[in-house]
Write an enzyme that holds these catalytic residues in place. Structure first.
Site, PDB file in Angstrom:
ATOM      1  N   SER A  81      -9.747   1.197   2.877  1.00 42.74           N
ATOM      2  CA  SER A  81      -8.882   2.035   2.077  1.00 42.74           C
ATOM      3  C   SER A  81      -7.784   1.260   1.334  1.00 42.74           C
ATOM      4  CB  SER A  81      -8.223   3.089   2.962  1.00 42.74           C
ATOM      5  OG  SER A  81      -7.330   2.478   3.872  1.00 42.74           O
ATOM      6  N   SER A  97      -9.930  -1.154   7.060  1.00 43.18           N
ATOM      7  CA  SER A  97      -9.309  -0.862   5.761  1.00 43.18           C
ATOM      8  C   SER A  97      -8.598  -2.028   5.084  1.00 43.18           C
ATOM      9  CB  SER A  97      -8.334   0.304   5.891  1.00 43.18           C
ATOM     10  OG  SER A  97      -9.023   1.518   5.840  1.00 43.18           O
ATOM     11  N   LYS A 109       0.862  -1.184   0.000  1.00 43.23           N
ATOM     12  CA  LYS A 109       0.000   0.000   0.000  1.00 43.23           C
ATOM     13  C   LYS A 109       0.893   1.226   0.000  1.00 43.23           C
ATOM     14  CE  LYS A 109      -3.936   1.658   2.837  1.00 43.23           C
ATOM     15  NZ  LYS A 109      -4.769   1.334   4.022  1.00 43.23           N
TER      16      LYS A 109
END
Lengths: 484, 99
Positions: free
Chosen positions: A152, A176, A79
């Protein structure tokens, strides 16, 4: 090469058996990234073929001289909130679009033998539930391009789901990792708070942020935890406990176990019928395998979400203060004084959700309101944590939906932030309590994925993996088909 | 709780963000709805509950003082696009005389 659907532990076995080299493996993933990136937008930065080749060659060399670890030569994505030395880290924000970190974080450092392919897309500063709040454009759901992949860690989940990476690092603050795992039909694991170092991960809500993984199967999550867990002197919130063999006993089944299903998780707004049914199927399965399944109560569920949306903006407003054009961020050329630098940098650099949370935090922490909001939310967090303590006196594990609904359409919830927040309503309570949790793909409805969530006691990741693995191994269900 | 345009502008000031008129109007509506939602906590009596700040019981401890390579100067310089040579960073002036 057609190994890209395989979990890490099988790629490991293949690499060890010399079925292919790390360089061959990496280049097949790169080919897949080049095929899908335009459509799915799972990455913010893709490394060059040359750079990836170099990293893979280094892994091949390590294997040749017998210095192989679990991750040696495994292609992965991180990420884009994990700092990577020499490769830009944007947090999906305009304010960091040119930022290149001068060091690797702990998770990246511990994966030095693995082959980083790129930095995965996310909601700006990990704030969002759909991956639509990215300054680099939304990520698409790989099973239906009109739907969101969840956020996310949307890019991380999609990279694994669409076979662009063998595993991916994500972060989970209120869901997330689990939410995009549920929406993208992969396994998403969030450990006990403090189990994995957050050093070198851009902080959103420091008291809740955790580092975890998106993987093809449960065993991969357990094996990765063995590689990544542990006390880190550079992160004072890491816990001082020995790293266990989390994958041990995974295949031992659930006979004699007590499993709880929280009734409040079916009372939140808009739990869809296919989601409800998927948990019924799991209930029947677990009972048939010798577990006792009972209804349990987490009475503060509906308040947990309200508390979270006070605590998170409060911490965000503090954590994001450093993005001011002086310490971080692109400095505006026409600003005449300090205040103008701040105002222009932040106005132009932050997206909508970041602004919203920063300002909300300014409100919930302001002297007139801190008692009725921030301080009160801290107390509700205690109540939410106690809910779990009480339930875990009666049962060994909780099984429940990951999200109330199947993936929603792109744009559908962008105009109403509260409707977006509700997507996290079943993952947030776990975060407030700090307990470990995992989302597992268990069903699909009209080719849209449905995930189930397993939740265990603090530090009891082994039971978590064991129950999740049993469901993964025994449950019959129809996998969604990739659209690309 | 209702938010006025002035309230939003004030929160923008506290957050060091210059908001456009359009944004102010937008946030005004959204904040009324979000704060309405978080006010569900008012239903709870928490007067006898201890706040929970931190989950892993973080304790401050002393670390071992070891000399090690930290950040390389070249990496620091690379963060300053306005630098002219290897030796100097250009730091823009941030203070102005008050008018």
């Amino acid at each position: 090469m057609n190994s890209m659907h395989l979990p890490v532990h099988q790629l490991r076995a293949d690499l060890d058996a010399k079925k292919y080299s790390a360089q061959e493996l990496a280049s097949s993933y790169m080919k897949r990234i080049h095929e899908t990136q335009k459509t799915l937008n799972a990455f913010i930065t893709v490394l060059s073929d040359e750079e990836v080749g170099k990293r893979a060659a280094y892994a091949d060399e390590l294997m040749r001289v017998g210095k192989t670890s679990f991750l040696t030569g495994i292609p992965y994505a991180a990420k884009d909130i994990f700092l990577t030395r020499g490769i830009r880290t944007t947090a999906a924000s305009k304010i960091l679009k040119e930022y290149v970190a001068t060091y690797d974080g702990t998770a990246i450092e511990k994966s030095a033998d693995a082959v980083l392919l790129g930095k995965a897309n996310l909601d700006e500063f990990a704030m969002g539930s759909s991956n639509e709040y990215s300054a680099f454009g939304p990520v698409k759901n790989p099973y239906s391009l009109e739907h969101v992949p969840g956020g996310s860690s949307g890019g991380s989940a999609v990279a694994v789901a669409s076979q662009q990476a063998a595993f991916a690092f994500g972060t989970d603050t209120g869901g997330s990792i689990r939410l995009p795992a549920g929406f993208s039909s992969v396994v998403g694991f969030k450990p006990t708070y403090g189990r994995i170092s957050r050093y070198g991960v851009i902080a959103m809500d420091s008291s809740l942020d955790t580092v975890g993984f998106l993987t093809q199967d449960v065993r991969d999550s357990a094996m990765l935890l063995e590689a990544l867990a542990g006390r880190d002197e550079r992160d004072s919130t890491t816990i001082d406990r020995p790293v266990e063999k989390y994958s041990e006993g995974m295949e031992d089944g659930v006979a004699g176990m007590r499993i709880g299903i929280p009734k409040e998780y079916f009372e939140v707004d808009g739990v869809q019928e296919p989601v409800r049914r998927s948990i019924e199927d799991i209930r029947a399965l677990l009972e048939s395998l010798g577990a006792t399944v009972q209804e349990v109560s987490l009475p503060h569920t509906r308040y947990a979400m309200a508390a979270y949306y006070i605590l998170t903006p409060s911490e965000v407003s503090s954590n994001l203060a450093k993005f001011d054009g002086i310490r971080y961020g692109t400095r505006p050329l026409n600003a005449k004084n300090l205040d103008e630098i701040y105002l222009e940098t932040r106005e132009n650099g932050f997206g909508k959700e970041a602004k919203r949370r920063i300002m909300l935090g300014a409100f919930t922490l302001s002297s007139n309101h801190i008692d009725s909001y921030y301080n009160k939310a801290l107390k509700v967090r205690r109540l939410a944590a106690q809910d779990f303590e009480n339930v875990f006196k009666e049962v060994d594990m909780i099984v429940c939906p990951t999200t109330p609904t199947v993936p929603f359409k792109l744009g559908e919830r962008m105009t109403d932030p509260v409707s977006m927040y509700v997507a996290d309503s079943l993952t947030i309570p776990t975060s407030l309590a700090g307990v470990p949790a995992l989302s597992l793909p268990v069903a699909s409805h009209n080719n849209l994925p449905i995930g189930a969530q397993c939740i265990a006691r603090l530090f009891d990741e082994r039971t978590l993996f064991r129950v999740a693995r049993t469901i993964e191994r025994e449950l019959q269900w129809t996998k969604p088909r990739l659209a690309i | 709780m209702d938010f006025s345009k002035e309230d939003i502008r004030h929160l923008g000031d506290l957050s060091k963000m210059k908001l456009s008129d359009e944004e102010i109007e937008h946030f005004q509506k959204e904040f009324t709805s979000i704060v309405g939602f978080i006010q569900t906590l008012d239903e709870l009596d928490v007067s006898n509950v201890e706040p929970l700040y931190q989950l892993s019981g973080a304790q401050s401890r002393t670390g071992v003082d070891v000399v090690e390579q930290s950040v390389v100067a070249e990496d620091i310089r690379s963060q300053f696009p306005e630098s002219t040579d290897d030796q100097h960073l250009i730091v823009r002036s941030v203070f102005s005389k008050s008018e």
